[in-house]
Scaffold this active site. Structure first.
Site, PDB file in Angstrom:
ATOM      1  N   GLU A   1      -5.379  -8.596   1.002  1.00 24.18           N
ATOM      2  CA  GLU A   1      -6.006  -8.229   2.279  1.00 24.18           C
ATOM      3  C   GLU A   1      -7.495  -8.028   2.052  1.00 24.18           C
ATOM      4  O   GLU A   1      -7.903  -7.386   1.077  1.00 24.18           O
ATOM      5  CB  GLU A   1      -5.451  -6.918   2.863  1.00 24.18           C
ATOM      6  CG  GLU A   1      -4.085  -7.012   3.491  1.00 24.18           C
ATOM      7  CD  GLU A   1      -3.659  -5.690   4.120  1.00 24.18           C
ATOM      8  OE1 GLU A   1      -4.551  -4.898   4.523  1.00 24.18           O
ATOM      9  OE2 GLU A   1      -2.445  -5.445   4.195  1.00 24.18           O
TER      10      GLU A   1
ATOM     11  N   GLU B   1       0.791  -1.228   0.000  1.00 25.67           N
ATOM     12  CA  GLU B   1       0.000   0.000   0.000  1.00 25.67           C
ATOM     13  C   GLU B   1       0.829   1.287   0.000  1.00 25.67           C
ATOM     14  O   GLU B   1       0.762   2.090   0.942  1.00 25.67           O
ATOM     15  CB  GLU B   1      -0.950   0.002   1.206  1.00 25.67           C
ATOM     16  CG  GLU B   1      -1.992  -1.090   1.159  1.00 25.67           C
ATOM     17  CD  GLU B   1      -2.985  -1.029   2.301  1.00 25.67           C
ATOM     18  OE1 GLU B   1      -4.028  -1.684   2.213  1.00 25.67           O
ATOM     19  OE2 GLU B   1      -2.708  -0.297   3.301  1.00 25.67           O
TER      20      GLU B   1
END
Length: 443
Positions: A351, A158
């Protein structure tokens, strides 16, 4: 395994990868045995973390990893996504990851390490281009040590959130509030990724990807101002971090804002990937700026931003206040499939999870059930999805939220630091049974 409606989870293809995820800073502890990271400095500042806590001990996974691998084995997952602490490696400690990888292999669980999950060594700075070179050197060291047992790698986790929350808005480490002057951080992380891919390839590694957080952007209305604001937000959160990797270019108007020779760097950034990781939690509703600073999802959004984030109404929310919208995962994946076509490698959901308290976490079961079904609908729409990882195995240090948010399939008793007792929740047992049913069906 059946759902609340009495229908079994659809069958996934043979070889589909089921896993769970964690990150080093959030679970390892043993902070005194490594160099400090930007998160150590951040959490030492009063008021930065809501409950005033730090990750100095966290789940003490550093000392209890065998117990946690046993939980993975019992859960029945194929793979475990964890991260490697760059500060720990700089301190000369790769032995821990040797032990962890060996333990995973012995348990029949595929190790999937993330090489950077936000815990930047405190001595380094993503505003400096040199940090990308230092990252590639570190990656070479790790690959040389663990590469004989690791079939799948993640370079970065991320970079969008690390850029925006840590450097633009200041609510994550290192706590800078640079707004759009944080763009060099995005570029240098992407450059670090490309250099890391080259370093991994040079070591003989395969199975290389990275993981970005993505979600659909919903305009607040069909008014032109709201549509333009939503499009800008989508560029900032989705395309800014996907286009360079998959298309070899920045979205229009962005490249000229980047430092150095961005065109030359893009040739490195766009090194071919073996797979593309997506972290999905929720869509975002966006409208035109409202002229005032607002608080959204625990983040203060400055008035000068060219958009405003709005509430998504008439949806259940998690304890974090995030809306639960499983069908948006299908929409996200089909949009990526259409937008990038043959430039999009196989996708892995690296995720997906939710924050709910309690051991009998039926809301988490409903959340996971809905998202796994949404993922299957994307497969039926011809999106090449190869795996699904739940966030997270353990309750952990949830960054600026401290220990108040519980994402784990396994409860950790932080109130008793002497034991940090692990207790599998109802969702752990539910997922275990789902995986047994998938494998029992010959999936």
């Amino acid at each position: 395994m059946t759902t609340e409606a009495g229908n079994p989870i659809p069958r996934f293809p043979a070889g589909f990868l089921w896993g769970v995820s964690t990150s080093a800073h959030q679970i390892e502890g043993a902070a005194d045995a490594r160099e400090p990271s930007v998160w150590d400095a951040f959490t030492a500042e009063p008021g930065r973390v809501k409950d005033g806590s730090t990750a100095a001990v966290a789940c003490d996974h550093y000392h209890r990893y065998r117990e946690d691998v046993a939980l993975l084995r019992e859960l029945g997952v194929d793979a475990y996504r964890f991260s490697i602490s760059w500060p720990r490696v700089r301190s000369g400690d790769l032995d821990f990851y040797d032990r962890l990888v060996d333990e995973l292999c012995a348990a029949g669980v595929r190790p999937v390490p993330t090489l950077f999950h936000w815990d930047l060594p405190a001595a380094l700075d993503w505003l400096d281009r040199d940090t990308a070179e230092r990252f590639a050197e570190y990656v070479s060291v790790v690959a040389g040590r663990l590469g004989d047992r690791v079939p799948q790698w993640i370079t970065l986790n991320e970079p969008a959130e690390h850029t925006l929350l840590g450097h633009a808005l200041g609510v994550h480490a290192p706590g800078r509030r640079l707004l759009f002057d944080a763009l060099p951080v995005a570029h240098h992380q992407l450059l670090a990724h490309g250099l890391a891919v080259r370093a991994l390839r040079a070591s003989g590694a395969t199975g290389i990807g990275l993981t970005n957080s993505h979600g659909p952007t919903w305009p607040a209305s069909r008014e032109q101002a709201d549509l333009e604001a939503a499009d800008f937000y989508d560029v900032l959160l989705n395309r800014l971090f996907a286009d360079p990797l998959l298309l070899g270019r920045y979205p229009e108007g962005i490249g000229e804002l980047m430092p150095g020779d961005a065109e030359a760097d893009l040739k490195i950034i766009a090194e071919p990937l073996d797979w593309y990781g997506i972290n999905y939690y929720a869509p975002t509703r966006v409208g035109a700026p409202q002229g005032t600073e607002i608080e959204f999802g625990g983040v203060s959004m400055p008035a000068e931003l060219p958009f405003s984030v709005r509430e998504i109404e008439d949806r259940p929310v998690t304890d974090f206040g995030w809306p639960v919208v499983p069908e948006a995962l299908t929409d996200l994946l089909t949009t990526f499939h259409e937008r990038y076509a043959d430039r999009l490698p196989p996708v892995v959901i690296t995720e997906n999870g939710c924050s709910y308290d309690g051991l009998d976490d039926q809301d988490r079961i409903a959340y996971l059930d809905g998202h796994i079904r949404a993922l299957h609908r994307a497969l039926e729409a011809d999106v090449d999805v190869r795996g699904y990882f739940v966030w997270s195995l353990l309750d952990n240090f949830e960054w600026a939220e401290g220990y108040a948010r519980r994402f784990g399939l396994v409860h950790v008793n932080f109130e008793d630091p002497a034991t940090l007792k692990r207790t599998p929740k109802a969702s752990y047992r539910w997922l275990r049974d789902v995986l047994r049913a998938q494998k029992g069906a010959g999936a």
